[in-house]
Design an enzyme around this catalytic site. Sequence first.
Site, mmCIF file in Angstrom:
data_model
loop_
_atom_site.group_PDB
_atom_site.id
_atom_site.type_symbol
_atom_site.label_atom_id
_atom_site.label_comp_id
_atom_site.label_asym_id
_atom_site.label_seq_id
_atom_site.Cartn_x
_atom_site.Cartn_y
_atom_site.Cartn_z
ATOM 1 C CE LYS A 75 -0.734 1.351 12.490
ATOM 2 N NZ LYS A 75 -0.434 2.150 13.707
ATOM 3 C CG ASP B 289 3.002 1.327 15.422
ATOM 4 O OD1 ASP B 289 2.382 0.468 16.051
ATOM 5 O OD2 ASP B 289 2.631 2.566 15.446
ATOM 6 C CG ASP C 145 7.821 -8.101 2.759
ATOM 7 O OD1 ASP C 145 8.622 -9.053 2.538
ATOM 8 O OD2 ASP C 145 7.969 -7.010 2.268
HETATM 9 C C1 IPM Z 1 9.944 -11.695 0.521
HETATM 10 C C2 IPM Z 1 10.295 -10.911 -0.588
HETATM 11 C C3 IPM Z 1 9.054 -11.180 -1.418
HETATM 12 C C4 IPM Z 1 7.950 -10.503 -0.869
HETATM 13 C C5 IPM Z 1 9.220 -10.099 -2.937
HETATM 14 C C6 IPM Z 1 10.514 -10.718 -3.605
HETATM 15 C C7 IPM Z 1 7.993 -10.360 -3.783
HETATM 16 O O1 IPM Z 1 10.661 -9.562 -0.091
HETATM 17 O O2 IPM Z 1 9.727 -13.132 0.326
HETATM 18 O O3 IPM Z 1 10.134 -11.377 1.656
HETATM 19 O O4 IPM Z 1 7.573 -9.245 -0.731
HETATM 20 O O5 IPM Z 1 7.261 -11.203 -0.126
HETATM 21 MG MG MG Z 2 10.639 -9.737 2.028
#
Ligand code: IPM
Ligand code: MG
Length: 370
Positions: A193, A226, A250
Amino acid sequence: MAVYKLFVLPGDGIGPEITAEVEKIATWLTREGIVQFEIEKGLVGGAAYDVHGQAISDADMERAEAADAVLLAAVGGPKWDGVPYELRPEAGLLRLRKDLQLFANLRPAICYPALADASSLKRELVDGLDLMIVRELTGGVYFGEPKQIIDLGNGQKRGIDTQVYDTYEIERIGRVAFELARKRRNKVTSSEKRNVMKSGVLWNEVITALHAREYPDVLLEHQLADSLGMQLVRRPKQFDVIVTDNLFGDMLSDVAAMLTGSLGMLPSASLGEKNARSETRKALYEPVHGSAPDIAGKGLANPIAMISSLGMALRYSFNLGEVADRIDRAISGVLEKGLRTADIKGDAQETISTIEMGDAILAELQASLR
Ligand code: IPM
Ligand code: MG
């Protein structure tokens, strides 16, 4: 034959159930003399907290350091909601990532043709989808300091997380993405971003310079995070390799996973830097999905992501791509036969249990040998 030390962490929720299925496969591979695994097991997440009062013990961290690869199922669950922040189940996973310096998280999203109808998108948008998200895993807002809640003394508090990236962190994850792209369809989409974040401006500059300097043969595109999220559900097949930071990675990898029909399908690899002398690297393999406490212990969980995580270990840690291919073929074979766990049911009338799915994949593997 080389013996590979596999450190297995079943964790919480559906973790132990899906681990039992992948162990069946690993044990069979060993018995057949196809791969020699030495399996050790440990505790992580809430399971570790309940026994050691810590989300992973120092002894298990040492075992993880000593292993050729770590295979982790999932952590977390409502049972540990009240646990102090530093001791919460997720802290075990984050410590593994950080202490083993597993900065490169590879999250492939592949849509098996047999499952295209289980996706929430139309078949023609996802059929044949094959993209790879390369998520930076040891930096950014997950680990940046300060990270705290401070009391402002006027009845107000302030929550602070810090998004921070250094040049070397962006360069090394960029290299992983460009190298992978060269073995695939030669295209990288970098995402940040930069319109609102300084770390995004730097990310963009560093990736652009790295590309010009070392990877001019690869096609590079930049997309704001986004907009990338929007494109992922609009026209996902335009992507080959996506490289992005820890937090965007993530979120975007959950979106990408769902395109393939179910979160229960996708494996991931978290890799450290290659050791120049031994050519090996620290590595942890885990499904993208979580511990799904709502269905834990009911035999409903899909073990496929866990089993293909072992496949990724064979491919990226042990240089046994052919065995990994065989596991992948066994999984598609089972899906083509119409066998489904509840999460990928689609229009199928009947579903099978976790154990039945594991058995079916093993049987398919065995048949491929005959
Ligand atoms: C992932 C999970 C983890 C993260 C959590 C469980 C800490 O969502 O591996 O994607 O946020 O990285
Ligand atoms: Mg995750």
